[in-house]
Design a protein around this motif. Structure first.
Motif, mmCIF file in Angstrom:
data_model
loop_
_atom_site.group_PDB
_atom_site.id
_atom_site.type_symbol
_atom_site.label_atom_id
_atom_site.label_comp_id
_atom_site.label_asym_id
_atom_site.label_seq_id
_atom_site.Cartn_x
_atom_site.Cartn_y
_atom_site.Cartn_z
ATOM 1 N N ILE A 45 0.940 -1.265 -0.003
ATOM 2 C CA ILE A 45 -0.062 0.070 0.030
ATOM 3 C C ILE A 45 1.017 1.302 -0.079
ATOM 4 O O ILE A 45 0.714 2.232 -0.832
ATOM 5 C CB ILE A 45 -1.070 0.036 1.318
ATOM 6 C CG1 ILE A 45 -2.215 -1.217 1.048
ATOM 7 C CG2 ILE A 45 -1.473 1.418 1.345
ATOM 8 C CD1 ILE A 45 -2.762 -1.409 2.313
ATOM 9 N N PHE A 187 -3.297 -4.502 -3.232
ATOM 10 C CA PHE A 187 -2.978 -3.603 -2.172
ATOM 11 C C PHE A 187 -2.417 -2.556 -2.821
ATOM 12 O O PHE A 187 -2.333 -1.087 -2.283
ATOM 13 C CB PHE A 187 -1.805 -4.371 -1.398
ATOM 14 C CG PHE A 187 -2.571 -5.600 -0.358
ATOM 15 C CD1 PHE A 187 -3.543 -5.213 0.559
ATOM 16 C CD2 PHE A 187 -2.418 -6.629 -0.702
ATOM 17 C CE1 PHE A 187 -4.245 -6.280 1.273
ATOM 18 C CE2 PHE A 187 -3.172 -7.776 -0.181
ATOM 19 C CZ PHE A 187 -4.226 -7.441 0.867
ATOM 20 N N ILE A 190 -4.781 -0.125 -4.046
ATOM 21 C CA ILE A 190 -5.426 0.819 -2.888
ATOM 22 C C ILE A 190 -4.470 1.949 -2.644
ATOM 23 O O ILE A 190 -5.097 3.151 -2.470
ATOM 24 C CB ILE A 190 -5.403 0.002 -1.783
ATOM 25 C CG1 ILE A 190 -6.669 -0.950 -2.020
ATOM 26 C CG2 ILE A 190 -5.518 0.748 -0.575
ATOM 27 C CD1 ILE A 190 -7.966 -0.647 -2.117
ATOM 28 N N LEU A 245 -6.271 -4.709 5.197
ATOM 29 C CA LEU A 245 -6.618 -3.307 5.262
ATOM 30 C C LEU A 245 -6.883 -2.548 6.706
ATOM 31 O O LEU A 245 -6.380 -1.370 6.722
ATOM 32 C CB LEU A 245 -7.872 -3.088 4.239
ATOM 33 C CG LEU A 245 -7.711 -3.199 2.933
ATOM 34 C CD1 LEU A 245 -9.069 -3.120 2.111
ATOM 35 C CD2 LEU A 245 -6.530 -2.627 2.171
#
Length: 350
Positions: A45, A187, A190, A245
């Protein structure tokens, strides 16, 4: 236009790389179970948040040089260790008695070369799968079509990973390094979306954050210990994705409320690739020293101290490389730019 440095990301990167070293130092129990829920997804991320297209050539150079450098150091270390074991008759190697040491070295070198593309032992270096996957992700996102349809591609990857346990996926395909992109791309995406839509991940009341923390720990107990590098996601990839998350959200909020903008943090953040590439041969010796009876180190927490000392050992090398040879850290020297003000600061936060 220069990007403003996101201070909490430095601390988040350092915590993630420290947790990786801790896990590779033999950490067990609930600490390992909790950290495996989120620290590698959080890494992807963060990489997505910091991602900017740099071109295929620059991407290959910034990743390729450190991979070859640290990979060469690791295989020399690995063969040297193998020689000492062979010399003392303690080498656990198939048909060791029927082979000369040169033949064993040749077989090891071939497997090492295979590990650049396929999961093999010895690996290029400990944690290489993360660097390789990140390289493939960055190359993939150099394609305009991928950037345009990134959400749809991420959803497709999630659906595939959920269905994967029920599909006859060939083991050769699973061991193929680029295959890891499928589970990690959501990820990374994101992170890119957080930047594009300027989402404030720190939003939320105190009560809301407590609720998220409770859900995270409940799901962790249900999930057990996942392992992205082995394609193990607990109950299902969907639950793993959601819990990762939640864990990343908690980590980012903790980092945002901690002391920031420390010079040592910035250096360690810039040197995560060096730590990743060298910890595989530093940790065993640090662990041996800390395991000496005279030190009386508590064994359940030994890997935590190994992680701290490993980062401390790498720190001066990172500072030196940052000044002299930034390519060792995966950073290209910035081109000369016109600076309007003498107070202008350029931040490099790959």
């Amino acid at each position: 236009m220069q990007r403003k440095r996101i201070n909490w990301i430095d601390l988040a990167k350092v915590i993630c790389i420290w947790l990786l070293v801790v896990c590779h130092s033999g950490q067990r129990g609930m600490i390992l179970t909790i950290t495996h829920q989120f620290f590698m997804p959080a890494f992807f991320i963060i990489s997505g948040i910091l991602y900017r297209p740099k071109g295929v050539k620059n991407t290959l150079i910034s990743f390729g040089f450190p991979i070859l450098l640290f990979g060469t150091i690791y295989i020399v270390y690995y063969i040297g260790k193998m020689y000492l074991q062979w010399k003392h008759g303690a080498l656990l190697y198939a048909d060791a008695e029927a082979l000369t040491f040169a033949e064993m070295c040749w077989g090891t070198a071939i497997n090492w070369l295979k590990s650049f593309i396929f999961s093999s032992s010895p690996s290029v270096f400990r944690g290489y799968w993360f660097v390789a996957t990140l390289l493939f992700l960055r190359l993939l996102y150099e394609v305009n079509v991928v950037r345009r349809y990134k959400v749809a591609i991420a959803v497709a990857c999630i659906l595939w990973c959920c269905a994967e346990p029920f599909l006859p996926v060939p083991s050769t395909l699973v061991s193929f390094r680029p295959y890891m992109v499928i589970s990690c791309l959501p990820f990374f995406t994101i992170g890119i979306l957080l930047t594009e839509y300027k989402v404030d991940v720190m939003k939320g009341s105190f009560e809301w954050k407590i609720l998220i923390s409770c859900i995270f720990f409940i799901l962790t107990l249900i999930q057990g210990r996942p392992d992205m590098s082995l394609h193990q996601y607990g109950l299902t990839y969907a639950v793993f994705f959601i819990n990762a998350l939640l864990g990343s959200y908690i980590l980012f909020n903790i980092c945002a409320n901690a002391p920031q903008n420390r010079k040592w943090l910035i250096h360690l953040s810039n040197g995560t690739l060096l730590i990743l590439g060298t910890h595989g041969w530093i940790c065993p010796y640090v662990k041996k020293i800390l395991s000496l009876p005279v030190l009386h180190t508590s064994s359940p927490y030994l890997p935590l101290f190994v992680g701290i000392i490993t980062l401390a050992i790498c720190y001066p090398v990172i500072v030196w490389a940052d000044k002299k040879y930034p390519l060792v850290l995966g950073k290209l020297r910035p081109k000369a730019v016109k600076i309007d003000s003498p107070n202008t600061k350029v931040a490099d936060q790959k």
